[in-house]
Write a protein that holds these residues in place. Structure first.
Motif, PDB file in Angstrom:
ATOM      1  N   ARG A   5     -36.005  17.842 -16.662  1.00 29.50           N
ATOM      2  CA  ARG A   5     -35.177  16.650 -16.839  1.00 29.50           C
ATOM      3  C   ARG A   5     -34.499  16.738 -18.199  1.00 29.50           C
ATOM      4  NH1 ARG A   5     -40.071  14.474 -18.696  1.00 29.50           N
ATOM      5  NH2 ARG A   5     -39.816  13.076 -20.497  1.00 29.50           N
ATOM      6  N   THR A   6     -33.475  15.924 -18.411  1.00 30.40           N
ATOM      7  CA  THR A   6     -32.730  15.997 -19.665  1.00 30.40           C
ATOM      8  C   THR A   6     -32.532  14.607 -20.266  1.00 30.40           C
ATOM      9  OG1 THR A   6     -30.575  15.874 -18.549  1.00 30.40           O
ATOM     10  CG2 THR A   6     -31.495  18.074 -18.927  1.00 30.40           C
ATOM     11  N   GLU A   7     -32.379  14.587 -21.582  1.00 30.62           N
ATOM     12  CA  GLU A   7     -32.064  13.373 -22.332  1.00 30.62           C
ATOM     13  C   GLU A   7     -31.081  13.760 -23.428  1.00 30.62           C
ATOM     14  OE1 GLU A   7     -35.799  12.112 -23.899  1.00 30.62           O
ATOM     15  OE2 GLU A   7     -36.691  11.678 -21.943  1.00 30.62           O
ATOM     16  N   THR A   8     -30.246  12.819 -23.851  1.00 30.87           N
ATOM     17  CA  THR A   8     -29.263  13.115 -24.890  1.00 30.87           C
ATOM     18  C   THR A   8     -29.263  12.012 -25.936  1.00 30.87           C
ATOM     19  OG1 THR A   8     -27.873  14.205 -23.237  1.00 30.87           O
ATOM     20  CG2 THR A   8     -26.861  13.709 -25.366  1.00 30.87           C
ATOM     21  N   ALA A   9     -29.272  12.409 -27.220  1.00 31.96           N
ATOM     22  CA  ALA A   9     -29.197  11.454 -28.320  1.00 31.96           C
ATOM     23  C   ALA A   9     -28.680  12.160 -29.558  1.00 31.96           C
ATOM     24  CB  ALA A   9     -30.563  10.836 -28.606  1.00 31.96           C
ATOM     25  N   ARG A  13     -29.233  17.577 -26.903  1.00 37.40           N
ATOM     26  CA  ARG A  13     -29.625  17.524 -25.502  1.00 37.40           C
ATOM     27  C   ARG A  13     -31.054  18.046 -25.387  1.00 37.40           C
ATOM     28  NH1 ARG A  13     -26.574  17.893 -20.965  1.00 37.40           N
ATOM     29  NH2 ARG A  13     -25.406  16.279 -22.088  1.00 37.40           N
ATOM     30  N   SER A  14     -31.974  17.159 -25.062  1.00 38.81           N
ATOM     31  CA  SER A  14     -33.358  17.569 -24.808  1.00 38.81           C
ATOM     32  C   SER A  14     -33.466  18.059 -23.375  1.00 38.81           C
ATOM     33  CB  SER A  14     -34.316  16.396 -25.034  1.00 38.81           C
ATOM     34  OG  SER A  14     -34.338  16.023 -26.396  1.00 38.81           O
ATOM     35  N   ILE A  16     -36.335  19.171 -20.835  1.00 42.85           N
ATOM     36  CA  ILE A  16     -37.777  18.956 -20.800  1.00 42.85           C
ATOM     37  C   ILE A  16     -38.374  19.538 -19.527  1.00 42.85           C
ATOM     38  CG2 ILE A  16     -39.590  17.211 -20.903  1.00 42.85           C
ATOM     39  CD1 ILE A  16     -36.917  15.447 -21.935  1.00 42.85           C
ATOM     40  N   CYS A  18     -41.012  19.554 -16.834  1.00 40.40           N
ATOM     41  CA  CYS A  18     -41.793  18.382 -16.424  1.00 40.40           C
ATOM     42  C   CYS A  18     -42.686  18.656 -15.210  1.00 40.40           C
ATOM     43  CB  CYS A  18     -40.887  17.179 -16.195  1.00 40.40           C
ATOM     44  SG  CYS A  18     -39.535  17.420 -15.033  1.00 40.40           S
ATOM     45  N   ASP A  55     -43.433  18.413 -21.060  1.00 43.56           N
ATOM     46  CA  ASP A  55     -44.422  17.370 -20.806  1.00 43.56           C
ATOM     47  C   ASP A  55     -45.798  17.999 -20.592  1.00 43.56           C
ATOM     48  OD1 ASP A  55     -42.531  15.347 -20.877  1.00 43.56           O
ATOM     49  OD2 ASP A  55     -42.246  15.303 -18.696  1.00 43.56           O
ATOM     50  N   MET A 198     -37.190  17.023 -33.265  1.00 39.65           N
ATOM     51  CA  MET A 198     -35.982  16.235 -33.062  1.00 39.65           C
ATOM     52  C   MET A 198     -35.235  16.027 -34.373  1.00 39.65           C
ATOM     53  SD  MET A 198     -33.826  14.733 -31.161  1.00 39.65           S
ATOM     54  CE  MET A 198     -34.587  14.561 -29.537  1.00 39.65           C
ATOM     55  N   LYS A 202     -31.415  17.075 -34.916  1.00 40.03           N
ATOM     56  CA  LYS A 202     -30.393  16.100 -35.328  1.00 40.03           C
ATOM     57  C   LYS A 202     -29.732  16.511 -36.640  1.00 40.03           C
ATOM     58  CE  LYS A 202     -32.200  11.972 -33.014  1.00 40.03           C
ATOM     59  NZ  LYS A 202     -32.810  10.625 -33.193  1.00 40.03           N
TER      60      LYS A 202
END
Length: 280
Positions: A5-9, A13-14, A16, A18, A55, A198, A202
């Motif tokens: 799965r992915t997340e962005t902030a 772009r993380s 992951i 899982c 995870d 992170m 960043k």
């Protein structure tokens, strides 16, 4: 997606892994989803840096030995002898994905928790930077039987003697030792790993993406000039050879007879590490 799965902030772009209940072992599904996630991040103008993490209690415990040993066992029942070219083509579908972390135009950071062994190291050592929790462990136990490192990053990270030291034994490498010898950048307390990785991503993402691309290309070119592509080709070919030596075939047969966990224990118990730690 079910394996990734992915997340962005903040330009990060993380990505992951899982499959926590399966220790994020490598399957064809994980391979394909990881490839898609890396490509998507590399093509997204809002992403400057990729952060690969996982995870569960392990980053990646290598290939799913249940399906991979079963595949080789089925192959041995065929009337045809081992086809090294076909084997290499299949394995390259995995290796090419791990190398996306290396060849992606944007920086890739891996944050490693728990086990990162065997095929997991083939993957993670392709990242530009690896940080780990102090409870993490690395290593290539298939060096004892049934494999060789396919992406062949060990020498480029460790140098000749240290790479030979750990590949010629398959010994487990705790994260503090991995940082000391240069296999990874650093290790931090386990409860600080996510925030630390992170924060680094960043900080890096504040640099213009064109600068990041140029600097990564400049650094990576040194390894390319040292013959990384040919090392990877040889590593992938020899991994197939190692799985089809008499000892490799005996390992598969023992796995079919007693189960993969027992076969692995019998391989590692004399060394007293990995899952055999405390048994010997």
């Amino acid at each position: 997606m079910t394996a990734v799965r992915t997340e962005t902030a903040a330009g990060v772009r993380s990505i992951i892994l899982c499959r926590a209940d399966e220790y994020n072992t490598i399957t064809p599904e994980l391979r394909d989803e990881l490839a898609a996630a890396i490509d998507e991040a590399d093509n997204d103008p809002d992403v400057h840096v990729m952060l690969l993490r996982a995870d569960g209690p392990a980053f990646c415990a290598g290939y799913g030995l249940d399906w991979s040993t079963q595949m080789q066992a089925a192959e041995s029942e065929s009337d045809r002898v081992w086809d090294s070219v076909a084997d290499m083509r299949v394995l390259s579908t995995f290796i090419d994905v791990y190398m996306k972390l290396w060849y992606a135009s944007k920086p890739t950071i891996a944050a490693v928790n728990g086990w990162c062994i065997a095929g997991g190291t083939d993957m993670v050592l392709c990242a530009d930077i690896v940080v780990a929790g102090e409870g993490a462990s690395f290593g290539y136990p298939p060096a004892r039987v049934w494999g060789t490192p396919t992406t062949a990053m060990w020498v480029y990270r460790l140098g000749f003697e240290k790479a030979k030291r750990y590949l010629l034994t398959g010994d487990e490498i705790p994260a503090p030792k991995a940082a000391e010898i240069g296999l990874i950048l650093e290790c931090v307390p386990d409860d600080q790993l996510a925030d630390h990785a992170m924060a680094l991503a960043k900080r890096m993402a504040q640099v213009p993406v064109n600068q990041l691309r140029m600097l990564k290309l400049l650094c990576n070119q040194t390894a390319e000039n040292m013959g990384l592509s040919s090392s990877r080709t040889l590593g992938t070919l020899l991994d197939g050879v190692a799985r089809h030596t008499q000892e490799g075939r005996d390992f598969v047969a023992r796995s079919a007879q007693a189960g993969i966990r027992q076969a692995v224990r019998e391989r590692d118990d004399p060394f007293g590490d990995y899952g055999s730690r405390g048994r010997s």
